[in-house]
Design a protein around this motif. Structure first.
Motif, PDB file in Angstrom:
ATOM      1  N   LEU A 100       0.837  -1.198   0.000  1.00 47.98           N
ATOM      2  CA  LEU A 100       0.000   0.000   0.000  1.00 47.98           C
ATOM      3  C   LEU A 100       0.873   1.250   0.000  1.00 47.98           C
ATOM      4  O   LEU A 100       1.633   1.472   0.952  1.00 47.98           O
ATOM      5  CB  LEU A 100      -0.919   0.000   1.229  1.00 47.98           C
ATOM      6  N   GLY A 101       0.760   2.039  -1.049  1.00 51.25           N
ATOM      7  CA  GLY A 101       1.437   3.335  -1.103  1.00 51.25           C
ATOM      8  C   GLY A 101       0.552   4.353  -0.403  1.00 51.25           C
ATOM      9  O   GLY A 101      -0.391   4.881  -1.008  1.00 51.25           O
ATOM     10  N   ASN A 102       0.832   4.596   0.870  1.00 48.78           N
ATOM     11  CA  ASN A 102       0.015   5.490   1.685  1.00 48.78           C
ATOM     12  C   ASN A 102       0.373   6.953   1.405  1.00 48.78           C
ATOM     13  O   ASN A 102       1.405   7.245   0.829  1.00 48.78           O
ATOM     14  CB  ASN A 102       0.215   5.157   3.172  1.00 48.78           C
ATOM     15  N   LYS A 103      -0.494   7.829   1.850  1.00 47.74           N
ATOM     16  CA  LYS A 103      -0.345   9.287   1.728  1.00 47.74           C
ATOM     17  C   LYS A 103      -0.519   9.746   0.286  1.00 47.74           C
ATOM     18  O   LYS A 103       0.106  10.705  -0.163  1.00 47.74           O
ATOM     19  CB  LYS A 103       0.992   9.747   2.319  1.00 47.74           C
ATOM     20  N   SER A 104      -1.405   9.049  -0.440  1.00 47.66           N
ATOM     21  CA  SER A 104      -1.655   9.391  -1.839  1.00 47.66           C
ATOM     22  C   SER A 104      -2.354  10.734  -1.998  1.00 47.66           C
ATOM     23  O   SER A 104      -2.495  11.222  -3.112  1.00 47.66           O
ATOM     24  CB  SER A 104      -2.476   8.288  -2.519  1.00 47.66           C
ATOM     25  N   ASP A 105      -2.780  11.321  -0.882  1.00 47.75           N
ATOM     26  CA  ASP A 105      -3.427  12.629  -0.920  1.00 47.75           C
ATOM     27  C   ASP A 105      -2.414  13.773  -0.924  1.00 47.75           C
ATOM     28  O   ASP A 105      -2.792  14.926  -1.096  1.00 47.75           O
ATOM     29  CB  ASP A 105      -4.364  12.787   0.286  1.00 47.75           C
ATOM     30  N   LEU A 106      -1.129  13.463  -0.751  1.00 46.95           N
ATOM     31  CA  LEU A 106      -0.104  14.503  -0.637  1.00 46.95           C
ATOM     32  C   LEU A 106       0.617  14.727  -1.969  1.00 46.95           C
ATOM     33  O   LEU A 106       0.757  13.803  -2.773  1.00 46.95           O
ATOM     34  CB  LEU A 106       0.909  14.119   0.440  1.00 46.95           C
ATOM     35  N   PRO A 107       1.109  15.952  -2.177  1.00 46.18           N
ATOM     36  CA  PRO A 107       1.859  16.218  -3.408  1.00 46.18           C
ATOM     37  C   PRO A 107       3.174  15.430  -3.409  1.00 46.18           C
ATOM     38  O   PRO A 107       3.739  15.130  -2.360  1.00 46.18           O
ATOM     39  CB  PRO A 107       2.126  17.726  -3.354  1.00 46.18           C
ATOM     40  N   GLY A 108       3.646  15.099  -4.600  1.00 45.46           N
ATOM     41  CA  GLY A 108       4.922  14.404  -4.729  1.00 45.46           C
ATOM     42  C   GLY A 108       4.844  12.907  -4.509  1.00 45.46           C
ATOM     43  O   GLY A 108       5.869  12.234  -4.435  1.00 45.46           O
ATOM     44  N   LYS A 109       3.651  12.382  -4.421  1.00 41.96           N
ATOM     45  CA  LYS A 109       3.488  10.940  -4.196  1.00 41.96           C
ATOM     46  C   LYS A 109       3.887  10.154  -5.433  1.00 41.96           C
ATOM     47  O   LYS A 109       3.819  10.651  -6.552  1.00 41.96           O
ATOM     48  CB  LYS A 109       2.052  10.625  -3.848  1.00 41.96           C
ATOM     49  N   LEU A 110       4.305   8.928  -5.212  1.00 44.53           N
ATOM     50  CA  LEU A 110       4.583   8.015  -6.315  1.00 44.53           C
ATOM     51  C   LEU A 110       3.274   7.397  -6.794  1.00 44.53           C
ATOM     52  O   LEU A 110       2.395   7.095  -5.976  1.00 44.53           O
ATOM     53  CB  LEU A 110       5.500   6.882  -5.852  1.00 44.53           C
ATOM     54  N   SER A 111       3.168   7.177  -8.080  1.00 43.75           N
ATOM     55  CA  SER A 111       2.013   6.454  -8.607  1.00 43.75           C
ATOM     56  C   SER A 111       2.191   4.974  -8.265  1.00 43.75           C
ATOM     57  O   SER A 111       3.285   4.528  -7.895  1.00 43.75           O
ATOM     58  CB  SER A 111       1.924   6.632 -10.117  1.00 43.75           C
ATOM     59  N   VAL A 112       1.136   4.207  -8.425  1.00 42.72           N
ATOM     60  CA  VAL A 112       1.211   2.763  -8.179  1.00 42.72           C
ATOM     61  C   VAL A 112       2.242   2.136  -9.123  1.00 42.72           C
ATOM     62  O   VAL A 112       3.057   1.317  -8.693  1.00 42.72           O
ATOM     63  CB  VAL A 112      -0.178   2.104  -8.328  1.00 42.72           C
ATOM     64  N   ASP A 113       2.239   2.531 -10.392  1.00 38.26           N
ATOM     65  CA  ASP A 113       3.209   1.984 -11.348  1.00 38.26           C
ATOM     66  C   ASP A 113       4.646   2.308 -10.936  1.00 38.26           C
ATOM     67  O   ASP A 113       5.539   1.452 -11.035  1.00 38.26           O
ATOM     68  CB  ASP A 113       2.946   2.511 -12.760  1.00 38.26           C
ATOM     69  N   ASP A 114       4.881   3.549 -10.479  1.00 36.33           N
ATOM     70  CA  ASP A 114       6.223   3.933 -10.019  1.00 36.33           C
ATOM     71  C   ASP A 114       6.628   3.130  -8.776  1.00 36.33           C
ATOM     72  O   ASP A 114       7.785   2.745  -8.634  1.00 36.33           O
ATOM     73  CB  ASP A 114       6.288   5.423  -9.706  1.00 36.33           C
ATOM     74  N   LEU A 115       5.681   2.885  -7.902  1.00 42.50           N
ATOM     75  CA  LEU A 115       5.953   2.113  -6.693  1.00 42.50           C
ATOM     76  C   LEU A 115       6.290   0.655  -7.046  1.00 42.50           C
ATOM     77  O   LEU A 115       7.240   0.082  -6.506  1.00 42.50           O
ATOM     78  CB  LEU A 115       4.738   2.175  -5.766  1.00 42.50           C
ATOM     79  N   ILE A 116       5.535   0.083  -7.963  1.00 40.67           N
ATOM     80  CA  ILE A 116       5.798  -1.295  -8.414  1.00 40.67           C
ATOM     81  C   ILE A 116       7.213  -1.386  -8.983  1.00 40.67           C
ATOM     82  O   ILE A 116       7.950  -2.330  -8.686  1.00 40.67           O
ATOM     83  CB  ILE A 116       4.743  -1.737  -9.452  1.00 40.67           C
ATOM     84  N   GLU A 117       7.595  -0.393  -9.772  1.00 43.52           N
ATOM     85  CA  GLU A 117       8.936  -0.398 -10.364  1.00 43.52           C
ATOM     86  C   GLU A 117      10.016  -0.161  -9.309  1.00 43.52           C
ATOM     87  O   GLU A 117      11.013  -0.884  -9.253  1.00 43.52           O
ATOM     88  CB  GLU A 117       9.027   0.668 -11.453  1.00 43.52           C
ATOM     89  N   ALA A 118       9.825   0.831  -8.447  1.00 47.15           N
ATOM     90  CA  ALA A 118      10.837   1.177  -7.440  1.00 47.15           C
ATOM     91  C   ALA A 118      11.089   0.032  -6.465  1.00 47.15           C
ATOM     92  O   ALA A 118      12.211  -0.154  -5.991  1.00 47.15           O
ATOM     93  CB  ALA A 118      10.407   2.436  -6.678  1.00 47.15           C
ATOM     94  N   LEU A 119      10.042  -0.739  -6.171  1.00 46.47           N
ATOM     95  CA  LEU A 119      10.184  -1.848  -5.216  1.00 46.47           C
ATOM     96  C   LEU A 119      10.421  -3.185  -5.928  1.00 46.47           C
ATOM     97  O   LEU A 119      10.518  -4.222  -5.266  1.00 46.47           O
ATOM     98  CB  LEU A 119       8.945  -1.939  -4.325  1.00 46.47           C
ATOM     99  N   ASP A 120      10.513  -3.158  -7.251  1.00 42.94           N
ATOM    100  CA  ASP A 120      10.757  -4.355  -8.048  1.00 42.94           C
ATOM    101  C   ASP A 120       9.760  -5.463  -7.712  1.00 42.94           C
ATOM    102  O   ASP A 120      10.126  -6.618  -7.507  1.00 42.94           O
ATOM    103  CB  ASP A 120      12.204  -4.837  -7.846  1.00 42.94           C
ATOM    104  N   LEU A 121       8.476  -5.094  -7.646  1.00 44.45           N
ATOM    105  CA  LEU A 121       7.442  -6.059  -7.261  1.00 44.45           C
ATOM    106  C   LEU A 121       7.201  -7.114  -8.333  1.00 44.45           C
ATOM    107  O   LEU A 121       6.742  -8.211  -8.026  1.00 44.45           O
ATOM    108  CB  LEU A 121       6.136  -5.336  -6.925  1.00 44.45           C
ATOM    109  N   LYS A 122       7.541  -6.807  -9.589  1.00 46.70           N
ATOM    110  CA  LYS A 122       7.331  -7.790 -10.660  1.00 46.70           C
ATOM    111  C   LYS A 122       8.262  -8.992 -10.516  1.00 46.70           C
ATOM    112  O   LYS A 122       7.989 -10.050 -11.063  1.00 46.70           O
ATOM    113  CB  LYS A 122       7.494  -7.131 -12.024  1.00 46.70           C
ATOM    114  N   SER A 123       9.340  -8.829  -9.766  1.00 44.11           N
ATOM    115  CA  SER A 123      10.274  -9.951  -9.567  1.00 44.11           C
ATOM    116  C   SER A 123       9.842 -10.875  -8.426  1.00 44.11           C
ATOM    117  O   SER A 123      10.436 -11.934  -8.239  1.00 44.11           O
ATOM    118  CB  SER A 123      11.682  -9.420  -9.275  1.00 44.11           C
TER     119      SER A 123
END
Length: 183
Positions: A128-151
């Motif tokens: 869960l990418g929390n604090k999605s109401d704040l500016p500068g948040k990562l999108s879900v796609d960016d979070l998936i990539e940054a955390l390498d969730l596809k692996s």
């Protein structure tokens, strides 16, 4: 008289068809784990939550499913405890502060270290990418990539953007968790 029958029916259904689930909520400090749990349990969001020392446990009732949610502290000294609380869980919820880009390398390392533990292989993971109401948040796609969730393998993985404060996507989170109650 109908109210009496409804209460009797609810009691019988609860007696024979209720489901209990263990959910473990982990993530780095200040990600919003305790705030999320408080809101899911029907409480109010507060901006001044104290850091969790060790763990908290709250039960969340949704229909005939009772979620026993373990909120484990995210400070470095408590991260060794994560595996112990995840071992018998029906699902692992990993909460990330989606606005804290500097913490992402540590988040990724801690997440993958946890997922590599023997005995946790098939437990579903909800990031869960929390604090999605704040500016500068990562999108879900960016979070998936940054955390390498596809692996991530040997488990089901989902990722949502949420806001515990505004209760954004929390209904989807509950549906996701409850859908895993039979597993």
């Amino acid at each position: 008289m109908a109210g009496v029958f409804k209460k009797l029916w609810d009691w019988l259904v609860g007696l024979f068809w209720s489901t209990d689930m263990d959910i473990t909520i982990v993530g780095l400090q200040n990600a919003g784990k305790t705030s999320l749990l408080r809101v899911l349990a029907g409480g109010e969001f507060t901006i001044d939550s104290l850091p969790t020392v060790g763990f908290n446990m709250k039960k969340v009732q949704k229909g005939h499913v009772t979620l026993k949610c373990w909120d484990v502290g995210g400070q470095p000294r408590f991260r060794d405890m994560w595996e112990r609380y995840c071992r018998d869980a029906n699902a692992i919820v990993f909460v990330v502060d989606s606005t804290d880009r500097e913490a992402l390398p540590v988040v990724k390392e801690e997440l993958h270290m946890l997922l590599g533990k023997h005995g946790l292989e098939n437990i579903p993971l909800l990031v869960l990418g929390n604090k999605s109401d704040l500016p500068g948040k990562l999108s879900v796609d960016d979070l998936i990539e940054a955390l390498d969730l596809k692996s991530v393998s040997h488990r089901e993985v989902s990722c949502y953007g949420i806001s515990a404060k505004l209760e954004t996507n929390l209904e989807a989170v509950m549906k996701w968790l409850i859908a895993r109650s039979g597993k």
